[in-house]
Write an enzyme that holds these catalytic residues in place. Sequence first.
Site, PDB file in Angstrom:
ATOM      1  N   THR A 125       0.818  -1.209   0.000  1.00 16.36           N
ATOM      2  CA  THR A 125       0.000   0.000   0.000  1.00 16.36           C
ATOM      3  C   THR A 125       0.853   1.260   0.000  1.00 16.36           C
ATOM      4  OG1 THR A 125      -1.415   1.287   1.488  1.00 16.36           O
ATOM      5  CG2 THR A 125      -0.119  -0.416   2.524  1.00 16.36           C
ATOM      6  N   ASP A 126       0.277   2.358  -0.477  1.00 10.85           N
ATOM      7  CA  ASP A 126       0.985   3.645  -0.398  1.00 10.85           C
ATOM      8  C   ASP A 126       1.113   4.124   1.054  1.00 10.85           C
ATOM      9  OD1 ASP A 126      -1.684   4.392   0.069  1.00 10.85           O
ATOM     10  OD2 ASP A 126      -1.779   5.852  -1.567  1.00 10.85           O
ATOM     11  N   GLU A 127       0.342   3.500   1.968  1.00  4.97           N
ATOM     12  CA  GLU A 127       0.341   3.989   3.353  1.00  4.97           C
ATOM     13  C   GLU A 127       1.676   3.739   4.050  1.00  4.97           C
ATOM     14  OE1 GLU A 127      -3.349   3.431   5.448  1.00  4.97           O
ATOM     15  OE2 GLU A 127      -4.466   3.296   3.576  1.00  4.97           O
ATOM     16  N   TYR A 149      -1.624  -0.537  11.121  1.00  6.99           N
ATOM     17  CA  TYR A 149      -1.830  -1.192   9.812  1.00  6.99           C
ATOM     18  C   TYR A 149      -0.640  -0.955   8.900  1.00  6.99           C
ATOM     19  CZ  TYR A 149      -3.300  -1.484   4.907  1.00  6.99           C
ATOM     20  OH  TYR A 149      -3.349  -1.729   3.554  1.00  6.99           O
ATOM     21  N   LYS A 153       2.299  -3.515   7.415  1.00  6.47           N
ATOM     22  CA  LYS A 153       2.543  -3.692   5.979  1.00  6.47           C
ATOM     23  C   LYS A 153       4.007  -3.352   5.641  1.00  6.47           C
ATOM     24  CE  LYS A 153      -0.053  -4.568   3.117  1.00  6.47           C
ATOM     25  NZ  LYS A 153      -0.487  -5.893   2.572  1.00  6.47           N
TER      26      LYS A 153
END
Length: 338
Positions: A125-127, A149, A153
């Site tokens: 993810t970009d997060e 989260y 990741k």
Amino acid sequence: MKLLVTGGSGFVGSNFIRYMLGAYPDVSVVNLDKLTYAGNPANLADVENEPRYSFVKGDIADAAIVESILSEGGFDAIVNYAAESHVDRSILDPKAFLTTAVFGTYTLLEATRKFAIPRFVQISTDEVYGAIMEGETLESAPFEPRSPYSAAKAAADHLVASYWSTYQTPVVITHAANMYGPYHYPEKLFPLFITNLIEGKKVPVYGDGMLVREWLHVDDHARAIDAVLRRGVLGESYNIGTGDRLPNIEITKKLLALLGKDESSIEHVKDRPGHDRRYALNSQKIRRELGWEPKIGFDEGLATTVEWFKANEAWWKPIKSGEYQKYYDAQYGGDRVS
Ligand code: NAD
Ligand code: TYD
């Protein structure tokens, strides 16, 4: 092409499986999914009788199950979608996020080595890059995750990258923007707001609503992963984005218009702790090197997604009236409303 897809009963994985089986008569898929609250066999009801598709219920952290699947032989790739995926849940209880991301990914990487699987694709993810207050993030940017989260990741991504440097395990990592589309579990912004508005309920906008996300249709993501499977360079990572960046309040107003509601349906609620204010990906690398680009414009994708939820109440109504309702009440009942 024979694929082991993990987490294929969730939102993004199920759309990928449907896309690959539909686009290629020579693709077969084994889907390994634990069926957590977010895993739903109904997401793939239309392919469950397809001979090229099979389902195994199990945990990616369970080496025995993973190895028993891979012992069949003939797998060309593992595509790892399995994860806990909701930031708000990670704030309430991070444990499962870590277990699946770290030990689950570790188990799959070990199995990739043991069975000499030619390609392992880690869906991320970009997060992991954290909040990007201005400009765009390149693949070379450092990880600065700010929620349990995204930290889980990022940990998984680091582990995947370490298997490339240490063992030359054939890995590729993707960092996708926020996705939307059919079969999106109704705890996330799009499906929660669309279904609340259909039900005549209010929509809970966090904080000032000026938080910016980049939005990608889930079918465009499926095409990007197809490109990464076929042409992605081992050891590399690819951002998958659109440049469609909007504040949440603007999306909310578009949804109100599409569903014939006015701003009295908006409820401003307390902000999420540690809320990343903006994500923005530079996705030139996948466009330039793999020839992928998004095909679905944001307004078109938004309109067809709204239509899908209107036409598929039978899919989301049981979810919203079941286990999820308890979570929703805990989140939005009482003191969260400012
Ligand atoms: P989701 O929560 O809808 O689905 C996750 C799936 O993984 C579920 O079917 C669940 O049962 C399964 N799962 C969870 N833990 C498991 C385990 N230990 N073993 C086997 N299966 C397990 O999530 P999603 O939105 O479909 O996201 C899928 C992947 O895409 C995640 O890795 C997520 O980080 C990534 N991603 C999602 C988005 C997005 O906007 N949804 C954006 C970028 C990246
Ligand atoms: P979400 O769909 O949870 O994705 P993520 O947190 O992974 O980006 O949220 C998208 C944006 O919408 C995020 O800025 C939080 C905001 N949001 C709300 O304002 N209200 C809500 O009820 C939800 C679920 C999200």
